[in-house]
Design an enzyme around this catalytic site. Structure first.
Site: not given
Ligand SMILES: Cc1ncc(C[n+]2csc(CCOP(=O)(O)OP(=O)(O)O)c2C)c(N)n1
Ligand SMILES: [Mg+2]
Length: 343
Positions: A250, A254, A263
């Protein structure tokens, strides 16, 4: 930085030679470029629109375009796409107007499309909850004897979620025609991959479900395309699901609400930016002699015009009725909600 052991087609213009993908004519190669540029332009303009207060919080997908365009290019229009917020603009590749997606990020009901119009499911914000939906839809296609398959996008963090496990296991047991496409950008907001899993590779998880797991360079649109095409062939042949781990990094926050300087490894981010996926593919096409300055300019201008028209149309939407927020939330609205509303 390019990790070892990943499937790759695009060379580096120096010691690593360029490969070719069978069956892709020059017109297909240019179409892929057009799609990459459209996604990149959507993303870059969206960041500006956010800064100007014209859209809300936005999940940036800069340097994820190769995974998105490469995977979708391997699908037919009858195949279903299940995006996460990271693939919010994937509908553009199916002819969805930019204004629809911009409206979604504006929190406007004009952004709620009918999934059956594009075979693109709603953007999923809860992590991984769309994996069982995609598995179910794929299984349904099989039960009906249809040839369509489904592809679900999710991140590295999603592989730690129960719903990922349920969807993957179900799809494998049912031999559902599903492609589980993991965008491994090595971060789940501020949680790094090494804090996410002790598996050596996310693709190794596929073994536990009894499906093939493949690892590709997520910045190489052709490697992504080729790996997805093979997974689609397996799915259509009735051989069940495939897990694709597309490895990237990335290189942007985010989302617009995040400041990764707290971080992330900033040197690594700079390195990734220098090797970003749209520029890599453009350089490949130029080495092949398939893309010239005039065509590149025309493609870029076309994408910018799509975005200009998109934001104009999204902003021209009439104010939505605030009651809509509640309309589909309750079968029987709680009485106190109604009282509060009328007051
Ligand atoms: C069930 C759930 N838990 C927590 C969150 C908060 N949250 C939003 S994005 C994220 C990170 C997800 O990371 P990843 O699966 O690697 O996807 P990326 O954002 O890197 O594409 C989290 C924990 C959420 N949206 N849904
Ligand atoms: Mg991630």
């Amino acid at each position: 930085m390019v990790e070892d052991g990943l499937r790759r087609v695009i060379g580096d213009g120096a010691s690593v030679p360029d490969g070719r993908v069978d069956g892709l004519a020059d017109t297909d190669l240019l179409e892929l470029h057009r799609q990459l540029v459209l996604l990149r332009t959507y993303d870059e303009r969206s960041l500006v629109y956010h800064r100007q207060g014209r859209i809300g919080t936005y999940a940036i997908f800069w340097n994820h375009e190769a995974m998105q365009a490469g995977a979708v290019h391997a699908l037919e229009d009858e195949d279903w796409i299940f995006p996460s917020y990271r693939e919010s603009a994937i509908g553009l590749l199916r002819g969805m107007p930019a204004s629809t997606i911009l409206s979604w990020w504006r929190g406007h009901p004009a952004g709620w499309w009918n999934p059956a119009d594009y075979n693109v499911a709603s953007i999923c914000v809860p992590i991984g909850t769309h994996v069982p939906h995609a598995a179910g839809l794929a299984w349904g296609k099989k039960l009906r004897g249809e040839s369509a398959c489904a592809l679900v996008f999710f991140g590295d963090g999603a592989t730690s979620e129960g719903s990922f496990h349920e969807g993957a296991n179900f799809a494998a047991v049912m031999d559902a025609p599903l492609i589980l496409f993991c965008n491994n950008n090595q971060w789940a907001i501020s949680t790094p991959l090494e804090a996410q899993t002790h598996a050596e590779a996310l693709a190794d998880k596929a073994v536990g479900y009894g499906m093939p797991g493949v690892r590709v360079d997520g910045g190489d649109v052709l490697a992504v395309y080729e790996a997805t095409r093979e997974a689609v062939e397996r799915a259509r042949a009735g051989s069940g699901p495939t897990f694709i781990e597309a490895v990237s990094y990335r290189a942007a926050p985010h989302a617009t609400a995040d400041d990764p300087r707290a971080y992330i490894d900033l040197d690594r981010v700079e390195e990734e930016k220098r090797n970003e996926c749209v520029g890599r593919y453009e350089a490949y096409l130029r080495r092949l002699g398939v893309l010239d300055d005039a065509t590149a300019e025309e493609i870029k201008n076309e994408a910018l015009e799509t975005m200009r028209q998109g934001i104009t149309a999204a902003e021209a939407e009439p104010e939505p009725d605030p009651e809509l927020v509640f309309d589909n939330a309750y079968v029987l609205p709680p009485p106190n909600l109604r009282e509060g509303w009328d007051a």
